[in-house]
Design an enzyme around this catalytic site. Structure first.
Site, PDB file in Angstrom:
ATOM      1  N   ASP A   1       0.877  -0.886  -0.066  1.00  0.00           N
ATOM      2  CA  ASP A   1      -0.107  -0.169  -0.179  1.00  0.00           C
ATOM      3  C   ASP A   1       0.962   1.669   0.229  1.00  0.00           C
ATOM      4  OD1 ASP A   1       1.024   0.276   2.179  1.00  0.00           O
ATOM      5  OD2 ASP A   1      -0.647  -0.243   3.519  1.00  0.00           O
TER       6      ASP A   1
ATOM      7  N   HIS B   1       5.159   5.464  14.004  1.00  0.00           N
ATOM      8  CA  HIS B   1       5.385   6.478  12.876  1.00  0.00           C
ATOM      9  C   HIS B   1       4.467   6.915  12.280  1.00  0.00           C
ATOM     10  CE1 HIS B   1       4.949   3.288   9.699  1.00  0.00           C
ATOM     11  NE2 HIS B   1       5.415   2.189  10.443  1.00  0.00           N
TER      12      HIS B   1
ATOM     13  N   HIS C   1      11.466   6.249  15.096  1.00  0.00           N
ATOM     14  CA  HIS C   1      11.203   6.111  13.900  1.00  0.00           C
ATOM     15  C   HIS C   1      12.537   7.538  13.389  1.00  0.00           C
ATOM     16  CE1 HIS C   1      10.548   6.036   9.453  1.00  0.00           C
ATOM     17  NE2 HIS C   1       9.545   4.763   8.897  1.00  0.00           N
TER      18      HIS C   1
HETATM   19  N1  UDP Z   1      11.042  -3.172  12.084  1.00  0.00           N
HETATM   20  C1  UDP Z   1      12.184  -3.670  12.273  1.00  0.00           C
HETATM   21  N2  UDP Z   1      13.105  -2.428  12.451  1.00  0.00           N
HETATM   22  C2  UDP Z   1      12.255  -1.742  13.613  1.00  0.00           C
HETATM   23  C3  UDP Z   1      11.246  -1.681  13.900  1.00  0.00           C
HETATM   24  C4  UDP Z   1      10.284  -2.586  12.163  1.00  0.00           C
HETATM   25  O1  UDP Z   1      13.302  -3.633  11.060  1.00  0.00           O
HETATM   26  O2  UDP Z   1      13.401  -0.817  14.210  1.00  0.00           O
HETATM   27  C5  UDP Z   1      10.346  -3.913  11.433  1.00  0.00           C
HETATM   28  C6  UDP Z   1       9.046  -4.802  11.678  1.00  0.00           C
HETATM   29  O3  UDP Z   1      10.024  -6.612  12.177  1.00  0.00           O
HETATM   30  C7  UDP Z   1       7.896  -5.306  10.445  1.00  0.00           C
HETATM   31  C8  UDP Z   1       8.592  -4.140   9.742  1.00  0.00           C
HETATM   32  O4  UDP Z   1       9.491  -3.409   9.777  1.00  0.00           O
HETATM   33  O5  UDP Z   1       8.069  -6.353   9.305  1.00  0.00           O
HETATM   34  C9  UDP Z   1       7.458  -2.533   9.453  1.00  0.00           C
HETATM   35  O6  UDP Z   1       7.649  -1.731   9.491  1.00  0.00           O
HETATM   36  P1  UDP Z   1       6.770   0.009   9.451  1.00  0.00           P
HETATM   37  O7  UDP Z   1       6.403  -0.062  10.775  1.00  0.00           O
HETATM   38  O8  UDP Z   1       7.431   0.744   9.536  1.00  0.00           O
HETATM   39  O9  UDP Z   1       5.756  -0.614   8.189  1.00  0.00           O
HETATM   40  P2  UDP Z   1       4.243  -0.829   8.332  1.00  0.00           P
HETATM   41  O10 UDP Z   1       4.120  -1.815   8.389  1.00  0.00           O
HETATM   42  O11 UDP Z   1       3.499  -0.165   8.978  1.00  0.00           O
HETATM   43  O12 UDP Z   1       3.750  -0.402   6.680  1.00  0.00           O
END
Ligand code: UDP
Length: 379
Positions: free
Chosen positions: A101, A218, A250
């Site tokens: 997305d 974030h 973040h």
């Molecule tokens: N993640 C990571 N390091 C961190 C925080 C999160 O590798 O310090 C990973 C987490 O395991 C997940 C992904 O990043 O797989 C989530 O990313 P984010 O929260 O940025 O995006 P969203 O999932 O909300 O699109």
């Protein structure tokens, strides 16, 4: 494409979560005969994306390097559209694959559509029903879904949402979420090679004997008052002597200064830089509870048996809530704190959330998707 020739598949992604969820698929596609698999990164996010590419041992074939400081949605969208379009003209793939997305997902899809190149959508069909939450991701995902001809839905509920929008049954494949593939593979790598996540040893020692709450936050919808509320809630949680908070913050300028201003220097709080994926997987493993507004983390934590409290008012991932592994707590400080305290103080409430099953996948999603794509291009 001629029968029996090699089909050229181009995956395109630009952010950390996309890279985490696409790397198992890159490896699975490369095992499929009859496909030539290439990777294009827009680098909509730079540093966090590169961390994942390195750990996953993927060198992009095309790197558009589009990130700029303080980028607006408009300018970033325009850069993706024109520069990914030029990459398509240069490489002429038979299919592109996008994930989820992001702006990269939507703009790359439009670019492929302008050239009548078919689009496969990985993690298709998630809907919150509210175009402003998550914003702008809900619409990014819906626009992508109107153009894609192969929809890889992680769950049955996602497949149902696509059917409700008149996507034909034959175009929908329920595969599980590739994030579980990434998580299980990474956990196995850390078990075999603990040095991969040894950077958390000092926090494990510092907080020995305390229950650890892992926090990530974030989301755009939470910028402003939401972030300040989340910081206040963390402050109250960390007042408990038996509890510690580890928060990889973040780098977004709407997040880091707020957290540092309100929480820096607290005994039971570690504000740390974003972790690479193996370290983050270890952090979830070390934790008693995960508190997050992230989409991916909501899906991962249940596979590790960790309750997740979700700091959002709506979620496009209702399966975790229905299965009892996740609970929505919004961004009201008192609600967050009482949700955490209930789990810390009531062992029945805690074990009810850890016993529930994980609805998001079994670790084989990437193989299913790769096989479907190979079959589609054999016909
Ligand atoms: N993640 C990571 N390091 C961190 C925080 C999160 O590798 O310090 C990973 C987490 O395991 C997940 C992904 O990043 O797989 C989530 O990313 P984010 O929260 O940025 O995006 P969203 O999932 O909300 O699109």
């Amino acid at each position: 494409m001629q029968p029996n020739s090699t089909a050229r598949i181009l995956l395109v992604f630009g952010t950390r979560p996309e890279a985490i969820k696409m790397f198992p698929l890159v490896h699975a596609l490369r095992q499929q005969p009859g496909l030539e698999t290439r990777v294009c990164v827009t680098a909509q996010h730079r540093g966090l994306l590169d961390q994942v590419l390195e750990i996953a041992r993927i060198s992009p074939d095309i790197d558009l390097d589009l990130m700029q400081d303080n980028q607006t949605l408009d300018a970033l969208s325009a850069r993706i559209l024109t520069q990914f379009g030029a990459a398509l003209d240069a490489t002429k793939p038979d299919r592109i694959l996008v994930h989820g997305d992001t702006l990269t997902t939507m703009m790359a899809t439009i670019s492929a559509y302008f050239r009548k190149i078919p689009v496969g959508h990985v993690e298709a069909g998630l809907r919150s029903g509210n175009i402003y939450s998550p914003w702008p991701e809900e619409v990014n995902r819906k626009v992508t879904g109107t153009i894609a001809d192969l929809h890889f839905a992680p769950t049955q509920a996602a497949a149902d949402a696509l059917r409700a929008e008149n996507v034909p049954d034959s175009a929908i494949h329920v595969t599980g979420n590739t994030v579980i593939d990434a998580l299980l593979a990474t956990r196995a790598r850390i078990e075999a090679e603990p040095a991969l996540a040894a950077g958390l040893d000092h926090l494990a020692t510092r907080f020995a004997g305390k229950r650890i709450i892992a926090v990530t936050s974030h989301r755009r919808e939470n910028f402003g008052d939401g972030m300040a509320n989340i910081a206040r809630a963390i402050g109250s949680i960390a007042d408990r002597p038996d509890t510690a908070v580890i928060f990889p913050v973040h780098p977004n300028p709407a997040v880091r200064p707020v957290m540092e201003h309100m929480l820096a220097g607290r005994d039971n709080v570690a504000l740390i830089d974003p972790l690479d994926y193996p370290h983050f997987v270890r952090l979830m493993t070390m934790s008693t509870i995960v508190l997050t507004d992230s989409g991916g983390v909501q899906e991962e934590a249940p596979s590790l048996g960790k309750p997740v409290l979700v700091m959002r008012d709506t979620t496009e991932r209702p399966e975790g809530v229905a299965a009892g592994t996740a609970r929505l707590v919004g961004t009201d400080a008192e609600t967050i704190v009482s949700g955490i305290f209930t789990l810390l103080d009531d062992s029945n409430a805690y074990s009810a959330m850890t016993r529930a099953h994980n609805p998001y996948g079994d670790g084989l999603a990437a193989q299913r998707i790769a096989r479907t794509i190979a079959d589609a291009h054999r016909q």
